[in-house]
Scaffold this motif. Structure first.
Motif, PDB file in Angstrom:
ATOM      1  N   TYR A  75      16.138   6.700  10.549  1.00 20.53           N
ATOM      2  CA  TYR A  75      17.012   5.646  10.522  1.00 20.53           C
ATOM      3  C   TYR A  75      18.249   6.106   9.769  1.00 20.53           C
ATOM      4  CZ  TYR A  75      13.276   3.059  12.878  1.00 20.53           C
ATOM      5  OH  TYR A  75      12.178   2.707  13.508  1.00 20.53           O
ATOM      6  N   VAL A  76      18.059   6.586   8.463  1.00 24.27           N
ATOM      7  CA  VAL A  76      19.328   6.952   7.753  1.00 24.27           C
ATOM      8  C   VAL A  76      20.281   7.674   8.495  1.00 24.27           C
ATOM      9  CG1 VAL A  76      19.836   8.037   5.411  1.00 24.27           C
ATOM     10  CG2 VAL A  76      17.985   6.479   5.816  1.00 24.27           C
ATOM     11  N   PRO A 120       0.887  -1.395   0.016  1.00 23.40           N
ATOM     12  CA  PRO A 120      -0.082  -0.002  -0.133  1.00 23.40           C
ATOM     13  C   PRO A 120       0.723   1.179   0.010  1.00 23.40           C
ATOM     14  CG  PRO A 120      -0.863  -1.650   1.773  1.00 23.40           C
ATOM     15  CD  PRO A 120       0.489  -2.246   1.078  1.00 23.40           C
ATOM     16  N   PRO A 121       0.618   2.108  -0.964  1.00 31.22           N
ATOM     17  CA  PRO A 121       1.376   3.310  -0.920  1.00 31.22           C
ATOM     18  C   PRO A 121       1.444   4.126   0.326  1.00 31.22           C
ATOM     19  CG  PRO A 121      -0.040   3.188  -2.894  1.00 31.22           C
ATOM     20  CD  PRO A 121      -0.394   2.088  -2.049  1.00 31.22           C
ATOM     21  N   TYR A 122       0.392   4.171   0.981  1.00 37.28           N
ATOM     22  CA  TYR A 122       0.544   5.135   2.442  1.00 37.28           C
ATOM     23  C   TYR A 122       1.356   4.530   3.200  1.00 37.28           C
ATOM     24  CZ  TYR A 122      -2.845   1.439   4.560  1.00 37.28           C
ATOM     25  OH  TYR A 122      -3.345   0.783   5.291  1.00 37.28           O
ATOM     26  N   ILE A 123       1.699   3.042   3.338  1.00 39.46           N
ATOM     27  CA  ILE A 123       2.460   2.408   4.233  1.00 39.46           C
ATOM     28  C   ILE A 123       3.857   2.620   3.949  1.00 39.46           C
ATOM     29  CG2 ILE A 123       3.260   0.024   5.063  1.00 39.46           C
ATOM     30  CD1 ILE A 123       0.530  -0.935   5.125  1.00 39.46           C
ATOM     31  N   ALA A 124       3.988   2.528   2.311  1.00 42.00           N
ATOM     32  CA  ALA A 124       5.343   2.782   1.748  1.00 42.00           C
ATOM     33  C   ALA A 124       6.072   4.311   2.132  1.00 42.00           C
ATOM     34  CB  ALA A 124       5.473   2.797   0.394  1.00 42.00           C
ATOM     35  N   ALA A 125       4.672   5.416   2.241  1.00 42.43           N
ATOM     36  CA  ALA A 125       5.136   6.641   2.570  1.00 42.43           C
ATOM     37  C   ALA A 125       5.623   6.729   4.041  1.00 42.43           C
ATOM     38  CB  ALA A 125       4.043   7.519   2.162  1.00 42.43           C
ATOM     39  N   LEU A 126       4.876   6.230   4.775  1.00 42.58           N
ATOM     40  CA  LEU A 126       5.145   6.244   6.326  1.00 42.58           C
ATOM     41  C   LEU A 126       6.241   5.512   6.567  1.00 42.58           C
ATOM     42  CD1 LEU A 126       1.327   5.427   7.812  1.00 42.58           C
ATOM     43  CD2 LEU A 126       2.616   7.578   7.398  1.00 42.58           C
ATOM     44  N   SER A 127       6.883   4.246   6.219  1.00 42.73           N
ATOM     45  CA  SER A 127       7.752   3.776   6.396  1.00 42.73           C
ATOM     46  C   SER A 127       9.206   4.801   5.702  1.00 42.73           C
ATOM     47  CB  SER A 127       8.041   2.467   5.554  1.00 42.73           C
ATOM     48  OG  SER A 127       6.974   1.585   5.873  1.00 42.73           O
ATOM     49  N   TRP A 128       9.107   5.494   4.645  1.00 47.52           N
ATOM     50  CA  TRP A 128      10.014   6.393   4.343  1.00 47.52           C
ATOM     51  C   TRP A 128      10.012   7.372   5.071  1.00 47.52           C
ATOM     52  CZ3 TRP A 128      14.238   5.761   1.542  1.00 47.52           C
ATOM     53  CH2 TRP A 128      14.304   4.896   0.695  1.00 47.52           C
ATOM     54  N   THR A 129       9.139   7.901   5.613  1.00 46.69           N
ATOM     55  CA  THR A 129       9.240   8.987   6.796  1.00 46.69           C
ATOM     56  C   THR A 129       9.936   8.663   7.785  1.00 46.69           C
ATOM     57  OG1 THR A 129       6.919   9.724   6.072  1.00 46.69           O
ATOM     58  CG2 THR A 129       7.601  10.534   8.071  1.00 46.69           C
ATOM     59  N   LEU A 130       9.720   7.447   8.442  1.00 48.66           N
ATOM     60  CA  LEU A 130      10.785   7.189   9.563  1.00 48.66           C
ATOM     61  C   LEU A 130      12.152   6.984   9.170  1.00 48.66           C
ATOM     62  CD1 LEU A 130       8.398   4.301  10.837  1.00 48.66           C
ATOM     63  CD2 LEU A 130       8.798   6.709  11.858  1.00 48.66           C
ATOM     64  N   ALA A 131      12.376   6.413   7.896  1.00 48.26           N
ATOM     65  CA  ALA A 131      13.855   6.303   7.467  1.00 48.26           C
ATOM     66  C   ALA A 131      14.479   7.625   7.040  1.00 48.26           C
ATOM     67  CB  ALA A 131      13.578   5.186   6.371  1.00 48.26           C
ATOM     68  N   ALA A 132      13.854   8.485   6.218  1.00 52.64           N
ATOM     69  CA  ALA A 132      14.472   9.547   5.808  1.00 52.64           C
ATOM     70  C   ALA A 132      14.469  10.765   6.470  1.00 52.64           C
ATOM     71  CB  ALA A 132      14.250   9.777   4.223  1.00 52.64           C
ATOM     72  N   GLN A 133      13.349  10.793   7.441  1.00 58.27           N
ATOM     73  CA  GLN A 133      13.382  12.392   8.083  1.00 58.27           C
ATOM     74  C   GLN A 133      14.459  12.566   9.135  1.00 58.27           C
ATOM     75  OE1 GLN A 133       9.746  11.819  10.919  1.00 58.27           O
ATOM     76  NE2 GLN A 133      10.987  10.054  11.901  1.00 58.27           N
ATOM     77  N   PRO A 134      14.526  13.946   9.389  1.00 60.50           N
ATOM     78  CA  PRO A 134      15.352  14.234  10.179  1.00 60.50           C
ATOM     79  C   PRO A 134      15.403  13.488  11.636  1.00 60.50           C
ATOM     80  CG  PRO A 134      14.535  16.076   9.376  1.00 60.50           C
ATOM     81  CD  PRO A 134      13.640  14.991   8.827  1.00 60.50           C
ATOM     82  N   LYS A 135      16.873  12.790  11.895  1.00 57.46           N
ATOM     83  CA  LYS A 135      17.166  12.009  13.143  1.00 57.46           C
ATOM     84  C   LYS A 135      16.334  10.583  12.904  1.00 57.46           C
ATOM     85  CE  LYS A 135      18.985  15.507  15.296  1.00 57.46           C
ATOM     86  NZ  LYS A 135      20.295  15.233  15.260  1.00 57.46           N
ATOM     87  N   ARG A 179      20.760   8.071  11.504  1.00 57.80           N
ATOM     88  CA  ARG A 179      21.261   7.293  12.631  1.00 57.80           C
ATOM     89  C   ARG A 179      22.489   6.440  12.193  1.00 57.80           C
ATOM     90  NH1 ARG A 179      18.279   8.109  17.694  1.00 57.80           N
ATOM     91  NH2 ARG A 179      16.622   8.898  17.181  1.00 57.80           N
ATOM     92  N   ILE A 180      22.248   5.594  10.987  1.00 56.19           N
ATOM     93  CA  ILE A 180      23.059   4.692  10.372  1.00 56.19           C
ATOM     94  C   ILE A 180      24.169   5.671   9.608  1.00 56.19           C
ATOM     95  CG2 ILE A 180      23.560   3.210   8.608  1.00 56.19           C
ATOM     96  CD1 ILE A 180      20.682   1.969   9.594  1.00 56.19           C
ATOM     97  N   ALA A 181      24.017   6.549   8.786  1.00 57.83           N
ATOM     98  CA  ALA A 181      24.914   7.189   7.981  1.00 57.83           C
ATOM     99  C   ALA A 181      25.092   8.491   8.173  1.00 57.83           C
ATOM    100  CB  ALA A 181      24.415   7.146   6.511  1.00 57.83           C
ATOM    101  N   GLY A 182      24.351   9.342   9.065  1.00 57.78           N
ATOM    102  CA  GLY A 182      24.885  10.614   9.676  1.00 57.78           C
ATOM    103  C   GLY A 182      24.243  11.556   8.655  1.00 57.78           C
ATOM    104  N   PHE A 183      23.312  11.239   7.842  1.00 58.48           N
ATOM    105  CA  PHE A 183      22.307  12.408   7.006  1.00 58.48           C
ATOM    106  C   PHE A 183      21.124  11.905   6.627  1.00 58.48           C
ATOM    107  CE2 PHE A 183      24.705   9.502   4.347  1.00 58.48           C
ATOM    108  CZ  PHE A 183      23.631   9.237   3.130  1.00 58.48           C
ATOM    109  N   ASP A 184      20.321  12.777   6.351  1.00 55.55           N
ATOM    110  CA  ASP A 184      18.910  12.520   6.157  1.00 55.55           C
ATOM    111  C   ASP A 184      18.433  13.149   4.919  1.00 55.55           C
ATOM    112  OD1 ASP A 184      17.476  15.275   6.754  1.00 55.55           O
ATOM    113  OD2 ASP A 184      18.716  15.081   8.554  1.00 55.55           O
ATOM    114  N   PHE A 185      17.344  12.886   4.399  1.00 55.01           N
ATOM    115  CA  PHE A 185      16.595  13.167   3.382  1.00 55.01           C
ATOM    116  C   PHE A 185      15.198  14.021   3.498  1.00 55.01           C
ATOM    117  CE2 PHE A 185      19.227   9.374   2.268  1.00 55.01           C
ATOM    118  CZ  PHE A 185      19.933  10.014   1.071  1.00 55.01           C
ATOM    119  N   GLY A 186      15.332  14.665   4.800  1.00 56.76           N
ATOM    120  CA  GLY A 186      14.130  15.072   5.072  1.00 56.76           C
ATOM    121  C   GLY A 186      13.444  16.427   4.219  1.00 56.76           C
ATOM    122  N   THR A 187      14.736  17.024   3.527  1.00 59.15           N
ATOM    123  CA  THR A 187      14.161  18.185   2.543  1.00 59.15           C
ATOM    124  C   THR A 187      13.567  17.567   1.284  1.00 59.15           C
ATOM    125  OG1 THR A 187      16.198  19.571   3.444  1.00 59.15           O
ATOM    126  CG2 THR A 187      15.135  19.829   1.290  1.00 59.15           C
TER     127      THR A 187
END
Length: 554
Positions: A124-125, A107-122, A127-135
């Protein structure tokens, strides 16, 4: 003849209440703003008022912008991968095909929520790599990327199957006659694949402008609204604007119908007969020096579209808190144990969705089987009407179906109404998903000879007896596959559930959505994992059964 008339009439009446009635009330409410009050005065005044507001043009522009952006993303990913899959011998080709089904079935909304947790400021990305894709994430580009990750398989499978069928073989013939590899690709392979490319990209566009979950999850953070989210706001926020919601729904349906009509028009006269006589096995080319770069490309796309969102979902479902990050002390299975606790809201939501999905599968299967039989197996009056009504939901966004059901069944003249009950959710799921069994069963029935039914009728069997003992068993594999897909999709449907669910009734999608709104993300993602596992299992089972039946048929 009496039984035939009864069956056709029954199917037409059911399709009228399922499909035609909601659309009719949307159109009436859009034209007559006081229709809900029983008045037909001031026709089209809502349309004039709507377009005097600059907001409407912005909504239309945003939806078109997003649709075109998603088409571009899907083309950039799907066309190269599809061409490589169709023309070259890709290592583990069927493995990649199976993986690329997952983004489309997720479901696209689940994918969007998952990416929010991964790429938002602070996230998972960070915490692992030291940068985020929030912008990037919270922007038009982010929405287009996430939706493109979900829809590129449409282009990938359409193009790879098209090129595998004839593009490579006929290009080889051109090369034997003196053409260079590039000339053969441009002059032979690409023209043969253009109908598949155009049809798949137009389908991507239609799905994009109809999507609610991704714009609602990401667009709200950047102040960007689409037609779908604005329709929901007009119904959910006070004061309720029924006429405005109906008019925006009509605009959205017109956009979807236009894309669908263009798709059909582009396919007319563009098909090529490339096989005569015995089927010829396609000769796939070897990758040579490009083997590892191309495998790396498939790995990269798999990571972005499958591994990253699923990993983010799994990590969040196991986390005590989001702020706790990836520390071992923050991992727990409590979210899953709470999920299945007796009497919990989550368990009730799961049971409600399961019951509604089962009901939708049975209803769509029954109505879809009869509709497909009337259209493909019998020369009956009303077949064209049945065909049109049964396939019309393909062009109907879920939010429009929700608006139509609200307008249709929230009327004082009904002696009995499903509005405010779980029955309206069942109607919405059935309406949206009816085309699945219709298409699956139609495809099966067209391959079944008429002689079996005719023989039964000659020996005295009635139409109902013939349907039950001959036609239904022969079409059962395709029908069961379609019903499994209906069950899987209905169990996680979002927008009509948010619009139509009565007070006190929660579904899986509503539960997940509300957990994110309330900040209890771990419980929401645990439910998302359960929903994804169930839906993927059922949908892949349905696809397997359909493919298995087709292999046995040949």
């Amino acid at each position: 003849m009496g039984s035939m008339f009864f069956l056709v009439t029954t199917v037409v009446v059911i399709l009228f209440f399922l499909v035609a009635l909601p659309i009719l009330f949307v159109i009436l409410q859009a034209i007559f703003p006081y229709f809900g009050e029983g008045s037909f005065t001031a026709p089209f005044s809502a349309l004039l008022s709507l377009f005097r507001q600059g907001d409407t043009i912005v909504l239309l522009g945003n939806s078109l912008h997003l649709g075109i952006s998603v088409v571009i993303v899907s083309a950039i990913i799907g066309i190269p991968l599809g061409a490589l899959r169709g023309l070259f011998r890709i290592p583990l080709a069927k493995f990649w095909d199976s993986l690329f089904l997952i983004p489309f079935l997720l479901p696209p909304y689940i994918a969007a929520l998952s990416w929010t947790l991964a790429a938002q400021p602070k996230g998972y990305v960070y915490r692992i790599a030291g940068f985020d894709f929030g912008t990037i994430l919270f922007s038009f580009t982010g929405m287009a990327l996430i939706m493109g990750f979900s829809t590129f398989p449409i282009v990938y499978f359409a193009l790879s199957r098209s090129m595998a069928a004839a593009g490579g073989r006929l290009a080889d013939v051109a090369r034997v006659c003196g053409a260079t590899p590039w000339t053969a690709f441009i002059r032979i392979t690409i023209p043969l694949a253009l109908p598949a490319i155009a049809a798949s990209l137009l389908l991507v566009f239609t799905l994009s402008i109809e999507e609610y979950g991704v714009p609602a999850a990401l667009g709200s953070n950047i102040g960007v609204r689409m037609l779908t989210t604005s329709i929901e706001h007009k119904l959910a926020d006070w004061p309720v604007d029924l006429s405005g919601a109906a008019m925006l729904s009509v605009i959205l349906v017109v956009l979807a119908l236009t894309a669908y009509t263009v798709q059909r028009a582009m396919l007319v006269g563009k098909n090529f007969e490339t096989t005569t006589g015995k089927p010829v096995q396609s000769a796939l080319r070897e990758l040579g020096l490009w083997r590892w770069p191309i495998i790396s490309l498939f790995v990269l796309i798999t990571f972005l579209t499958v591994v990253a969102p699923l990993t983010s979902m799994a990590l969040a479902s196991l986390g005590k808190t989001v702020s706790g990050g990836l520390a071992w002390s923050n991992f727990t299975i409590t979210n899953y144990t709470v999920l299945f606790a007796a009497g919990s809201e989550s368990l009730q939501s799961l049971m409600t969705s399961t019951s509604l999905a089962l009901g939708a599968a049975i209803l769509t299967g029954s109505v879809g089987f009869l509709a497909a039989w009337c259209v493909t197996s019998q020369k009956v009056r009303g077949a064209v009407l049945i065909d049109a009504l049964s396939l019309l939901p393909v062009t109907l966004p879920g939010v429009v179906v929700g608006v139509g059901l609200i307008l249709a069944w929230n009327q004082p003249f009904w002696p009995v109404t499903v509005y405010g009950t779980w029955g309206i959710l069942l109607l919405s799921y059935t309406c949206l998903l009816l085309p699945y069994p219709v298409r699956y069963v139609s495809a099966a029935l067209t391959q079944i000879g008429k002689n079996l039914e005719s023989s039964a009728r000659v020996h005295g069997a009635t139409i109902l007896c013939t349907l039950w003992h001959i036609t239904l068993p022969l079409a059962a594999p395709s029908l069961i596959a379609a019903m499994l897909m209906v069950f899987a999709i209905a169990s996680r449907e979002l927008v009509t559930s948010l619009l139509l669910a009565p007070a006190g009734i929660s579904t899986v999608s509503i539960f997940i959505w509300r957990q994110f709104e309330q900040g209890t993300i771990g419980k929401g993602m645990a439910m998302a994992v359960v929903a994804v596992v169930i839906s993927l299992t059922l949908m892949l089972t349905g696809i397997f059964l359909q493919n298995h039946w087709q292999r046995r048929a040949y």
